[in-house]
Design a protein around this motif. Structure first.
Motif, mmCIF file in Angstrom:
data_model
loop_
_atom_site.group_PDB
_atom_site.id
_atom_site.type_symbol
_atom_site.label_atom_id
_atom_site.label_comp_id
_atom_site.label_asym_id
_atom_site.label_seq_id
_atom_site.Cartn_x
_atom_site.Cartn_y
_atom_site.Cartn_z
ATOM 1 N N MET A 1 -5.720 13.594 26.604
ATOM 2 C CA MET A 1 -3.911 14.137 26.232
ATOM 3 C C MET A 1 -3.005 14.403 28.097
ATOM 4 O O MET A 1 -3.892 14.963 28.437
ATOM 5 C CB MET A 1 -4.295 15.570 25.832
ATOM 6 C CG MET A 1 -4.433 15.134 24.291
ATOM 7 S SD MET A 1 -2.935 13.878 23.430
ATOM 8 C CE MET A 1 -2.169 15.234 23.033
ATOM 9 N N ILE A 2 -2.389 14.623 27.422
ATOM 10 C CA ILE A 2 -1.557 15.352 28.494
ATOM 11 C C ILE A 2 -1.512 16.931 28.237
ATOM 12 O O ILE A 2 -1.225 17.156 27.498
ATOM 13 C CB ILE A 2 -0.126 14.915 28.831
ATOM 14 C CG1 ILE A 2 0.609 14.385 30.102
ATOM 15 C CG2 ILE A 2 0.936 14.640 27.745
ATOM 16 C CD1 ILE A 2 1.535 13.531 30.422
ATOM 17 N N GLU A 3 -0.826 17.457 30.139
ATOM 18 C CA GLU A 3 -1.163 19.090 30.211
ATOM 19 C C GLU A 3 0.865 18.692 30.171
ATOM 20 O O GLU A 3 0.976 18.299 31.055
ATOM 21 C CB GLU A 3 -1.182 19.493 31.220
ATOM 22 C CG GLU A 3 -0.982 21.035 31.485
ATOM 23 C CD GLU A 3 -2.117 21.147 32.294
ATOM 24 O OE1 GLU A 3 -1.679 22.524 32.726
ATOM 25 O OE2 GLU A 3 -3.278 21.187 32.424
ATOM 26 N N TRP A 4 1.216 19.091 29.140
ATOM 27 C CA TRP A 4 2.936 18.600 29.397
ATOM 28 C C TRP A 4 3.605 19.883 29.896
ATOM 29 O O TRP A 4 3.416 21.502 30.404
ATOM 30 C CB TRP A 4 3.642 19.248 27.921
ATOM 31 C CG TRP A 4 3.116 18.311 27.169
ATOM 32 C CD1 TRP A 4 2.951 18.962 25.232
ATOM 33 C CD2 TRP A 4 3.249 17.253 26.416
ATOM 34 N NE1 TRP A 4 2.407 17.432 24.911
ATOM 35 C CE2 TRP A 4 2.641 16.511 25.847
ATOM 36 C CE3 TRP A 4 3.925 16.005 27.537
ATOM 37 C CZ2 TRP A 4 2.736 15.217 25.188
ATOM 38 C CZ3 TRP A 4 4.342 14.874 27.267
ATOM 39 C CH2 TRP A 4 3.728 14.080 25.636
ATOM 40 N N GLU A 5 4.754 20.071 30.323
ATOM 41 C CA GLU A 5 5.374 20.394 32.039
ATOM 42 C C GLU A 5 6.675 20.367 30.981
ATOM 43 O O GLU A 5 6.961 19.705 30.705
ATOM 44 C CB GLU A 5 5.824 20.038 33.325
ATOM 45 C CG GLU A 5 4.410 19.782 33.959
ATOM 46 C CD GLU A 5 5.528 18.852 35.279
ATOM 47 O OE1 GLU A 5 6.447 19.200 35.577
ATOM 48 O OE2 GLU A 5 4.702 17.704 35.428
#
Length: 80
Positions: free
Chosen positions: A1-5
């Motif tokens: 998963m991506i760490e959302w900005e």
């Protein structure tokens, strides 16, 4: 998963991941990129968001879509 900005649209963040994969050869020219539904599953985003990812990459000339076949990495242009 991506760490959302928080201050960057999610479609742009996902498009940046796909751009990086194209640049590093994970997705070589003329190979299929993940479909809208594959992006939905991988990144946990809405279908409309995933469609915007494809639209942005097409607008930048990084991918092209063959109706009924999918979306593919565009052949890279050489400069010089």
């Amino acid at each position: 998963m991506i760490e959302w900005e928080p201050d960057v649209p999610r479609w742009k963040q996902v498009a940046d991941v796909v751009r990086a994969r194209i640049a590093d050869g994970t997705y070589p020219p003329r190979t299929r990129v993940p479909s809208v539904m594959q992006l939905v599953t991988e990144f946990g985003i809405a279908q409309a968001t995933a469609q915007k990812v494809h639209q942005g990459l097409r607008a930048d000339g990084l991918i092209y879509t063959e109706p009924g076949l999918g979306s593919f990495v565009a052949a890279q242009r050489r400069t010089g």
